[in-house]
Design a protein around this motif. Structure first.
Motif, short mmCIF file in Angstrom:
data_model
loop_
_atom_site.label_atom_id
_atom_site.label_comp_id
_atom_site.label_asym_id
_atom_site.label_seq_id
_atom_site.Cartn_x
_atom_site.Cartn_y
_atom_site.Cartn_z
N TYR A 188 0.76 -1.01 0.26
CA TYR A 188 0.03 0.21 0.14
C TYR A 188 0.81 1.51 0.52
O TYR A 188 1.06 2.09 -0.59
CB TYR A 188 -0.51 0.02 0.76
CG TYR A 188 -1.91 -0.95 0.66
CD1 TYR A 188 -3.04 -1.03 0.14
CD2 TYR A 188 -1.75 -1.80 2.04
CE1 TYR A 188 -3.88 -1.74 0.11
CE2 TYR A 188 -2.22 -3.30 1.69
CZ TYR A 188 -3.91 -2.86 1.06
OH TYR A 188 -4.57 -4.05 1.40
N ARG A 201 1.74 13.21 2.78
CA ARG A 201 0.49 11.76 1.76
C ARG A 201 0.40 11.00 2.36
O ARG A 201 -0.78 10.73 2.68
CB ARG A 201 0.34 12.87 1.03
CG ARG A 201 -0.13 12.84 -0.34
CD ARG A 201 -0.96 13.75 -1.52
NE ARG A 201 -2.09 12.92 -1.87
CZ ARG A 201 -2.71 13.36 -3.38
NH1 ARG A 201 -1.40 14.08 -3.75
NH2 ARG A 201 -3.53 13.60 -4.01
N VAL A 204 -0.89 10.48 5.73
CA VAL A 204 -2.29 11.12 6.05
C VAL A 204 -3.37 10.11 5.45
O VAL A 204 -4.01 10.13 5.89
CB VAL A 204 -1.94 12.87 5.60
CG1 VAL A 204 -3.03 12.78 5.70
CG2 VAL A 204 -0.97 12.98 6.98
N ARG A 205 -3.29 9.76 3.53
CA ARG A 205 -4.08 9.32 3.20
C ARG A 205 -3.74 7.94 3.01
O ARG A 205 -4.93 7.43 3.16
CB ARG A 205 -4.20 9.61 1.74
CG ARG A 205 -4.52 11.74 1.31
CD ARG A 205 -5.33 11.00 1.62
NE ARG A 205 -5.81 13.10 1.17
CZ ARG A 205 -5.89 13.83 0.43
NH1 ARG A 205 -5.96 13.06 -0.48
NH2 ARG A 205 -6.02 15.55 0.00
N VAL A 206 -3.20 6.99 2.99
CA VAL A 206 -3.11 5.64 3.23
C VAL A 206 -2.93 5.42 4.63
O VAL A 206 -3.67 4.12 5.52
CB VAL A 206 -1.98 5.58 2.62
CG1 VAL A 206 -1.82 3.72 2.19
CG2 VAL A 206 -2.17 6.07 0.66
N LEU A 208 -2.47 6.49 8.02
CA LEU A 208 -3.78 6.29 8.99
C LEU A 208 -4.99 5.94 8.84
O LEU A 208 -5.16 5.36 10.33
CB LEU A 208 -3.47 8.04 9.31
CG LEU A 208 -1.78 8.71 9.72
CD1 LEU A 208 -2.90 10.38 9.85
CD2 LEU A 208 -2.12 8.21 11.14
N PRO A 209 -5.53 6.35 8.25
CA PRO A 209 -7.57 5.18 7.99
C PRO A 209 -6.73 4.20 8.63
O PRO A 209 -7.89 3.14 9.16
CB PRO A 209 -6.79 5.75 6.77
CG PRO A 209 -7.05 6.74 6.05
CD PRO A 209 -5.48 6.73 6.76
N MET A 210 -5.86 3.57 8.07
CA MET A 210 -5.75 2.11 8.01
C MET A 210 -5.17 1.77 9.34
O MET A 210 -5.43 0.33 9.91
CB MET A 210 -4.66 0.96 7.11
CG MET A 210 -5.36 1.19 5.47
SD MET A 210 -3.77 0.79 4.56
CE MET A 210 -3.93 -1.41 4.79
N LYS A 212 -6.24 3.20 12.44
CA LYS A 212 -7.21 3.93 13.67
C LYS A 212 -7.61 3.12 14.77
O LYS A 212 -6.94 3.42 15.78
CB LYS A 212 -8.56 4.14 12.87
CG LYS A 212 -8.63 4.49 11.72
CD LYS A 212 -9.65 5.32 11.13
CE LYS A 212 -10.52 6.61 10.75
NZ LYS A 212 -11.57 6.57 10.21
#
Length: 297
Positions: A188, A201, A204-206, A208-210, A212
């Motif tokens: 990823y 980026r 932040v975009r890839v 951090l969402p995974m 949580k």
């Protein structure tokens, strides 16, 4: 004399007794497992029930052997809130726990990301330094740290000596986040880099969402630690009652109401309630984050 051979159905033993035996064993296993679970639950819950019931008793009944309040004294909680300084302790604790948790999470994520996804000379040494900081008791450095914050910067009597260092990361939080980020496949991150994303980026975009669940676990650990911290406020804020937290103020409250056990228990319930509620609503993310940190080292 003609011998009568048994039929195939007669050669196969009846499965009904076997099914009954299996069901009986399953029932006994279910009772055993749940009995142990209920016993363990009672072992942990009964002290909280005792504190809650005592907090709702009158002054005279709190010193008796009664377990159930004769009259439910809900006004005990109002008396606790009317205690001078209690709301100030509550506000200070929220600032300390909330701001400290936010600073710790924000400052620990980039370090954990670098240790998990970057390849650079000395990475293993940096990780060993982080682990060694986890093993260092805070009592070892309390004197030089106090001299620095109190004598050099003049911040004694405040909570800032406890909050400001959280802006520079926490060893345990970095290690826990690093272990969780190791479970995120590198494909990823590599795909985001190929698409032209910079490291910030990509984070932040890839990532951090995974991440949580891991972030939630770190935030809860830090929040609980700050909310229940007694040692830090005792060292830096003891000289200023306006900077006391709930954990330190509760000791003063108990000393002032050492015969009013109902009020002491009511104050204890008010100190524990936010932590219990936070864990109750975030337990799924907390358990998932702690579990997945050990999947890949």
């Amino acid at each position: 004399m003609t011998q009568v051979l048994p039929t195939p159905a007669e050669l196969v033993p009846s499965s009904a007794p076997a099914r009954r035996t299996a069901r009986r064993k399953e029932l006994l296993r279910w009772i055993a497992v749940h009995s142990l679970g209920v016993a363990a639950a009672l072992f942990f819950v009964l002290p909280f029930v005792f504190v809650l019931l005592t907090s709702l008793m009158s002054d005279s009944q709190a010193l008796s052997r009664d377990l159930i309040p004769g009259t439910w004294e809900w006004g005990n909680y109002r008396k606790v809130f009317d205690t001078p300084g209690f709301l100030t302790w509550w506000r200070n604790t929220l600032i300390y726990a909330g701001l400290g948790t936010a600073l710790t999470v924000v400052s620990s994520i980039p370090v954990a990301y670098a240790l998990a996804k970057f390849r650079f000379p000395g990475r293993n040494l940096a990780l060993m330094l982080v682990i060694s900081m986890m093993m260092l008791p805070p009592q070892v450095v309390v004197i030089p740290m106090y001299l620095f914050w109190a004598k050099q910067l003049g911040l004694s009597g405040t909570l800032w000596p406890l909050i400001i260092p959280m802006a520079f990361g926490d060893a345990f939080s970095i290690f826990l986040l690093r272990q969780f980020l190791m479970t995120i496949p590198n494909e990823y991150v590599d795909a985001a880099r190929v698409d032209g994303c910079g490291e910030l980026r990509t984070l932040v975009r890839v990532v951090l969402p995974m991440a949580k669940p891991g972030i939630a676990a770190v935030a809860l650990f830090q929040f609980f630690n700050a909310w229940n911290d007694y040692f830090g406020p005792q060292i830096y804020a003891s000289e200023n009652p306006g900077a006391w937290t709930l954990s330190y103020g509760l000791e003063s409250f108990k000393g002032a109401h050492h015969t009013d056990w109902n009020l002491t228990m009511a104050a204890t319930v008010l100190v524990m309630a936010p932590v219990i509620l936070v864990f109750f609503f975030a337990q799924k993310a907390f358990v998932e984050g702690v579990t997945l940190t050990g999947v890949k080292g």
